[in-house]
Design a protein around this motif. Structure first.
Motif, short mmCIF file in Angstrom:
data_model
loop_
_atom_site.label_atom_id
_atom_site.label_comp_id
_atom_site.label_asym_id
_atom_site.label_seq_id
_atom_site.Cartn_x
_atom_site.Cartn_y
_atom_site.Cartn_z
N ASN A 112 0.79 -1.23 0.00
CA ASN A 112 0.00 0.00 0.00
C ASN A 112 0.83 1.28 0.00
N ASN A 113 2.10 1.15 -0.29
CA ASN A 113 2.95 2.35 -0.30
C ASN A 113 3.89 2.33 -1.50
N VAL A 114 3.36 1.83 -2.63
CA VAL A 114 4.18 1.72 -3.83
C VAL A 114 3.37 2.19 -5.05
N ASP A 115 4.05 2.35 -6.15
CA ASP A 115 3.43 2.76 -7.41
C ASP A 115 2.72 1.55 -8.03
N LEU A 116 1.41 1.63 -8.13
CA LEU A 116 0.64 0.52 -8.70
C LEU A 116 0.05 0.88 -10.07
N HIS A 117 0.76 1.74 -10.79
CA HIS A 117 0.36 1.99 -12.17
C HIS A 117 0.52 0.69 -12.95
N ARG A 118 -0.41 0.39 -13.83
CA ARG A 118 -0.42 -0.90 -14.52
C ARG A 118 0.90 -1.20 -15.24
N ALA A 119 1.52 -0.19 -15.83
CA ALA A 119 2.79 -0.42 -16.54
C ALA A 119 3.91 -0.76 -15.56
N SER A 120 3.93 -0.08 -14.42
CA SER A 120 4.95 -0.34 -13.40
C SER A 120 4.82 -1.74 -12.84
N VAL A 121 3.57 -2.13 -12.58
CA VAL A 121 3.33 -3.46 -12.03
C VAL A 121 3.71 -4.54 -13.04
N LEU A 122 3.38 -4.32 -14.29
CA LEU A 122 3.76 -5.28 -15.34
C LEU A 122 5.28 -5.41 -15.41
N THR B 13 3.61 -12.45 -5.17
CA THR B 13 3.14 -11.14 -4.72
C THR B 13 2.96 -10.20 -5.91
N ALA B 14 3.94 -10.19 -6.80
CA ALA B 14 3.86 -9.33 -7.98
C ALA B 14 2.69 -9.73 -8.88
N LEU B 15 2.55 -11.02 -9.15
CA LEU B 15 1.48 -11.50 -10.01
C LEU B 15 0.10 -11.24 -9.40
N THR B 16 0.00 -11.39 -8.08
CA THR B 16 -1.27 -11.12 -7.41
C THR B 16 -1.67 -9.67 -7.57
N HIS B 17 -0.71 -8.77 -7.42
CA HIS B 17 -0.99 -7.35 -7.61
C HIS B 17 -1.33 -7.04 -9.06
N PHE B 18 -0.65 -7.70 -9.98
CA PHE B 18 -0.91 -7.45 -11.40
C PHE B 18 -2.33 -7.87 -11.75
N ALA B 19 -2.78 -9.01 -11.22
CA ALA B 19 -4.15 -9.46 -11.46
C ALA B 19 -5.15 -8.45 -10.89
N ALA B 20 -4.87 -7.95 -9.68
CA ALA B 20 -5.76 -6.98 -9.05
C ALA B 20 -5.81 -5.68 -9.85
N VAL B 21 -4.66 -5.24 -10.34
CA VAL B 21 -4.60 -4.00 -11.12
C VAL B 21 -5.35 -4.17 -12.45
N LEU B 22 -5.20 -5.31 -13.11
CA LEU B 22 -5.92 -5.55 -14.36
C LEU B 22 -7.43 -5.51 -14.13
N CYS B 23 -7.87 -6.15 -13.05
CA CYS B 23 -9.30 -6.14 -12.73
C CYS B 23 -9.80 -4.72 -12.49
N LYS B 24 -9.03 -3.95 -11.72
CA LYS B 24 -9.44 -2.59 -11.39
C LYS B 24 -9.43 -1.68 -12.61
N GLU B 25 -8.37 -1.73 -13.39
CA GLU B 25 -8.21 -0.82 -14.52
C GLU B 25 -9.18 -1.11 -15.66
N TYR B 26 -9.49 -2.39 -15.86
CA TYR B 26 -10.29 -2.75 -17.03
C TYR B 26 -11.65 -3.35 -16.66
N SER B 27 -12.05 -3.12 -15.41
CA SER B 27 -13.39 -3.48 -14.93
C SER B 27 -13.71 -4.97 -15.09
N PHE B 28 -12.74 -5.80 -14.74
CA PHE B 28 -12.99 -7.24 -14.66
C PHE B 28 -13.38 -7.56 -13.22
N SER B 29 -14.23 -8.54 -13.04
CA SER B 29 -14.62 -8.96 -11.70
C SER B 29 -13.54 -9.86 -11.11
N TRP B 30 -13.06 -9.50 -9.92
CA TRP B 30 -12.06 -10.33 -9.24
C TRP B 30 -12.66 -11.69 -8.89
N LEU B 31 -13.87 -11.66 -8.33
CA LEU B 31 -14.51 -12.90 -7.92
C LEU B 31 -14.83 -13.79 -9.13
#
Length: 223
Positions: free
Chosen positions: A132-142, A188-206
């Motif tokens: 919760n204290n890092v850059d979570l821009h989709r490109a950075s996470v990728l 950890t990185a992949l989990t965040h990437f999945a979360a960011v993809l869901c958030k940015e492109y409106s995919f359902s996490w569940l």
């Protein structure tokens, strides 16, 4: 090793200052600090650090989700069938959320960060922590995710995976531990990437995880 020496990082472990870091470097900054502390602080202090990282993430995560969606604590309370004051205490960290509150709010808001934070709470930290204290821009996470995966793949060529546990030398065990830790960092990185993809492109996490489970069952990987 003397107590004061434990707190002084060897030259090879010294970290750059957070200020001026690139977005990719910033993604893993907190995680790297944690790994350094685990390796160099006394055991009783590392336990305190692990507890602090593992517990109490749900409240801040819920607060962030509510702000992002423009909703109130009262709304979240209605979703969880509790009053707004209890949600306020959870957000502030003065009250531990119940499993029912975490399940209902996570499902309602369908947010990866909430699900990840809830998993951390329920398992006592045996799950990827939300950074919760890092850059979570989709490109950075990728960028960081690819980097972490490459590190795992590179280390697999050194790992004596053909040996059983009782055949490992001390040197082998160190390599296997490195591989384990690199794998956890990649998770950890992949989990965040999945979360960011869901958030940015409106995919359902569940729905994403339900689809994944259905696919695994169809392939007979699960009963």
């Amino acid at each position: 090793m003397l107590e004061e020496d434990r707190r002084k990082p060897p030259e090879r472990y010294q970290l750059p200052a957070a200020k001026g870091m690139t977005s990719g470097e910033g993604f893993a900054y907190n995680f790297i600090i944690h790994q350094f502390l685990v390796r160099h602080l006394p055991i009783n202090r590392t336990k305190e650090i692990d507890k602090a990282m593992a517990i109490g993430q749900f409240g801040p995560a819920l607060d962030e989700v509510l702000k992002r969606k423009g909703e109130t604590r009262g709304t979240a309370g209605a979703v969880a069938h509790v009053d707004a004051s209890l949600i306020g205490k959870i957000v502030k960290g003065t009250r531990k959320p119940s499993k029912e509150v975490m399940a209902s709010t996570a499902k309602h808001y369908d947010d990866g960060q909430l699900y990840i934070a809830a998993a951390g709470e329920v398992t006592g930290g045996a799950f990827a922590p939300w950074l919760n204290n890092v850059d979570l821009h989709r490109a950075s996470v990728l960028f960081k995710t690819v980097e972490e995966m490459k590190e795992v793949l590179a280390l697999t060529s050194e790992a004596p995976i053909n040996k059983t546990a009782d055949q490992l030398t001390e040197s082998d065990r160190k390599i296997m531990k490195r591989l384990l830790m690199e794998t956890v960092e990649a998770i950890t990185a992949l989990t965040h990437f999945a979360a960011v993809l869901c958030k940015e492109y409106s995919f359902s996490w569940l729905a994403t995880w339900k689809e994944h489970r259905a696919d695994l069952k169809a392939k007979k990987y699960m009963k």
